[in-house]
Design a protein around this motif. Structure first.
Motif, short mmCIF file in Angstrom:
data_model
loop_
_atom_site.label_atom_id
_atom_site.label_comp_id
_atom_site.label_asym_id
_atom_site.label_seq_id
_atom_site.Cartn_x
_atom_site.Cartn_y
_atom_site.Cartn_z
N ILE A 324 0.85 -1.21 0.00
CA ILE A 324 0.00 0.00 0.00
C ILE A 324 0.89 1.25 0.00
O ILE A 324 0.66 2.20 -0.75
N LEU A 325 1.95 1.21 0.82
CA LEU A 325 2.89 2.35 0.85
C LEU A 325 3.49 2.61 -0.53
O LEU A 325 3.65 3.75 -0.96
N PHE A 326 3.81 1.53 -1.26
CA PHE A 326 4.42 1.70 -2.58
C PHE A 326 3.40 2.11 -3.63
O PHE A 326 3.69 2.84 -4.56
N ARG A 327 2.17 1.61 -3.50
CA ARG A 327 1.15 1.80 -4.54
C ARG A 327 0.48 3.17 -4.49
O ARG A 327 0.13 3.73 -5.52
N ILE A 334 6.27 9.87 2.52
CA ILE A 334 6.53 9.30 3.86
C ILE A 334 7.60 8.21 3.75
O ILE A 334 8.57 8.17 4.51
N PHE A 335 7.40 7.33 2.76
CA PHE A 335 8.38 6.25 2.59
C PHE A 335 9.76 6.82 2.25
O PHE A 335 10.78 6.40 2.82
N ARG A 341 16.49 8.91 5.34
CA ARG A 341 16.89 9.49 6.62
C ARG A 341 18.37 9.25 6.92
O ARG A 341 19.12 10.16 7.20
N VAL A 342 18.79 7.97 6.83
CA VAL A 342 20.13 7.60 7.27
C VAL A 342 21.22 8.17 6.34
O VAL A 342 22.32 8.50 6.79
N LYS A 343 20.90 8.32 5.07
CA LYS A 343 21.91 8.86 4.12
C LYS A 343 22.35 10.25 4.55
O LYS A 343 23.49 10.63 4.40
N LYS A 344 21.38 11.01 5.08
CA LYS A 344 21.67 12.40 5.46
C LYS A 344 22.61 12.46 6.67
O LYS A 344 23.22 13.48 6.93
N GLN A 345 22.69 11.36 7.42
CA GLN A 345 23.54 11.37 8.62
C GLN A 345 25.00 11.01 8.32
O GLN A 345 25.86 11.07 9.19
N LEU A 346 25.28 10.59 7.09
CA LEU A 346 26.64 10.15 6.77
C LEU A 346 27.60 11.32 6.69
O LEU A 346 27.23 12.41 6.24
#
Ligand SMILES: Cc1cc2nc3c(=O)[nH]c(=O)nc-3n(C[C@H](O)[C@H](O)[C@H](O)COP(=O)(O)O)c2cc1C
Ligand code: SF4
Length: 485
Positions: A324-327, A334-335, A341-346
């Protein structure tokens, strides 16, 4: 300046310099492990595709696929995920090494790859709870893991292995290594990264056992070390054995309510123990989940996943939620927020390769190339065995600097070689980057659940038909090409 660039003298000077550089190019210096010498520093990283028969026996398509990369000039190929037991399969149609009947097939693949002076390393694997499509043989059985906690992204069900099941599985790995050796292959890699069974034992975010295989780091590492010792007992000290590790788990990257898992300090200690136990090399990856926002790094493509994810709908208790999240396109932000999120912390990249003219490609390289190198360098400082690093690498000048500056001893490449099978040969000819580099779009990855593996980035081809011709080329020659009508 422009005149200087265009003069024949300058061109001659530049060509000569390039030839001299090629002579001393670290990329093309052999890499020596204890029991194995590889002709250059570029390995094809393991890539799984559904080429084989349902029961785990191999096909001509698999042989054709591996041949492509050997022909393209890599020093060694690490196979796909090769299950040591049917219970440890990620999905059907992956060639296995779970019984002696598989030996002749792997011998055949190895012989084909060896024709190109390329080494062939078999990736001994077990899914644990990360079982994308269980297949009919595993129907009704919970996957075996270090834990009984459901995998959080897809919701795959599992049960914690008993001590007897652990001992049996250790022996499956030892048997797998023996079979790889009997098949005349050049070594094995333990797939102890990316959220599969070993990672489920290693990770402080996943392993919740109370016995000698859980709790302290020493206990969590016991399963991996037991397997390394068992393989050494089975095949002796002169067969190449390396392991892949997720240097940092980032176990809460998407499902932020989970525990973060192992740190780089934990992994350095595991690598030191693994070396003592008899490992000959370490392959540095990241993430206690596959796929993971950092591995393979790049885009998450909703157009592709909505067409392929239905194959996994029955696999876990969260797949419907994800579908449902993908469709529903209004849920994509949101997804994306969670995924990125984590990429921005590198931390920022330590260096960049030669300047690239195309601004879009330049940006893609800055964001994605060599994201595991800082971890790889930390591990390299603490072990004496060669260190391989994976993740987005595709520019010769960048790879050269990574090795020269002691971030790693060699690199492994997956998508970047799917996009350009002949990349290593073109580095040899002085090219820094392919004319049409891999864009890290991950369309190959999301297609692989249902479709043949290949590059699905249509912008890299002149037409859809041309792209399909390349994707389907793995089926030629066919097994029966020479049979009479
Ligand atoms: C389609 C696909 C299948 C993969 N299968 C495996 C696998 O079976 N075992 C493994 O260790 N890594 C697997 N990987 C991860 C790659 O080996 C590699 O470490 C990762 O993609 C980063 O390298 P790259 O940026 O050059 O693709 C896979 C990656 C892709 C795209
Ligand atoms: S589909 Fe092609 S361009 Fe996109 S990540 Fe895969 S190999 Fe690279």
């Amino acid at each position: 300046m422009l005149r200087k660039i265009l003069t024949p003298n300058f061109i001659a000077e530049k060509t000569q310099k390039t030839e001299e550089q090629m002579e001393n190019d670290i990329i093309f210096e052999p890499l020596r492990f204890r029991n194995l010498t590889v002709k250059n520093r570029i390995f094809r990283s393991s890539i799984s595709g559904r080429w084989d028969n349902y029961d785990g026996s191999g096909t001509q398509a698999r042989i054709n696929w591996e041949e492509k990369f050997a022909r393209g000039g890599v020093g060694a190929i690490i196979t796909s995920f090769v299950p040591v037991a049917i219970r440890g399969r990620i999905m059907p149609n992956y060639a296995t090494i779970d019984c002696d009947e598989r030996i002749p097939f792997w011998r055949k693949v190895g012989e084909k790859v060896h024709e190109y002076d390329c080494k062939f390393i078999l990736q001994l694997s077990h899914s644990g709870r990360q079982q994308d499509i269980a297949g009919i043989e595993n129907s009704g059985k919970k996957a075996l893991s270090s834990t009984s906690q459901t995998e959080p992204f897809h919701g795959f069900l599992c049960q914690a292995m008993t001590l007897t099941e652990i001992k049996e599985t250790i022996q499956y790995f030892a048997d797998g290594a023996r079979r790889a050796r009997e098949a005349g292959l050049d070594g094995v890699e333990l797939h102890s990264a990316n959220g599969y069974l070993f990672n489920q034992f290693l990770s402080s975010g996943i392993n919740d056992r109370q016995d000698e295989y859980g709790g302290s780091l020493e206990n969590r590492a016991r399963f991996l070390l037991d397997v390394i010792r068992a393989i050494r007992k089975e095949v002796g000290n002169d067969f190449h054995l390396q392991f892949k590790i997720s240097a940092v788990d980032y176990n809460n990257a998407v499902t932020f309510w989970e525990k973060p898992g192992n740190t780089i300090e934990d992994s350095i200690q595991v690598c030191k123990w693994a070396e003592e136990a008899g490992a000959d090399g370490v392959h540095v990856s990241t993430g206690s989940l596959f796929p993971h926002p950092l591995n393979p790094i790049g885009d998450f493509n909703f157009d592709v996943i909505t067409k392929t994810y239905d194959a996994m709908l029955s696999s876990g208790i969260e797949t419907t939620r994800n579908y449902i999240l993908f469709r529903k396109s209004f849920l994509h932000p949101i997804f994306n927020l969670l995924w990125n999120r984590v990429k921005k912390q590198l931390p920022p990249q330590a260096f960049s390769g030669d300047d690239v003219k195309d601004p879009k490609i330049k940006q893609l390289l800055i964001e994605n190339q060599g994201r595991n190198l800082l971890d790889s360098r930390e591990i390299k400082k603490h072990v004496n065995i060669p260190v391989l690093c994976t993740g987005g690498l595709q520019q010769a000048s960048y790879i050269r600097q990574a090795i020269n500056d002691q971030y790693c001893d060699g690199v492994t490449m997956a998508r970047t070689l799917i996009a350009n099978n002949y990349l290593v040969k073109s580095f040899r000819e002085g090219k820094d980057l392919a004319d049409k580099p891999c864009t890290y779009c991950n369309k190959c990855l999301l297609n692989v659940i249902e479709n043949p593996l290949g590059c699905y980035e249509q912008d890299r081809f002149n037409s859809y038909e041309e792209m399909m011709e390349e994707v389907m080329s793995v089926f030629h020659p066919t097994q029966f090409a020479n049979s009479s009508k």
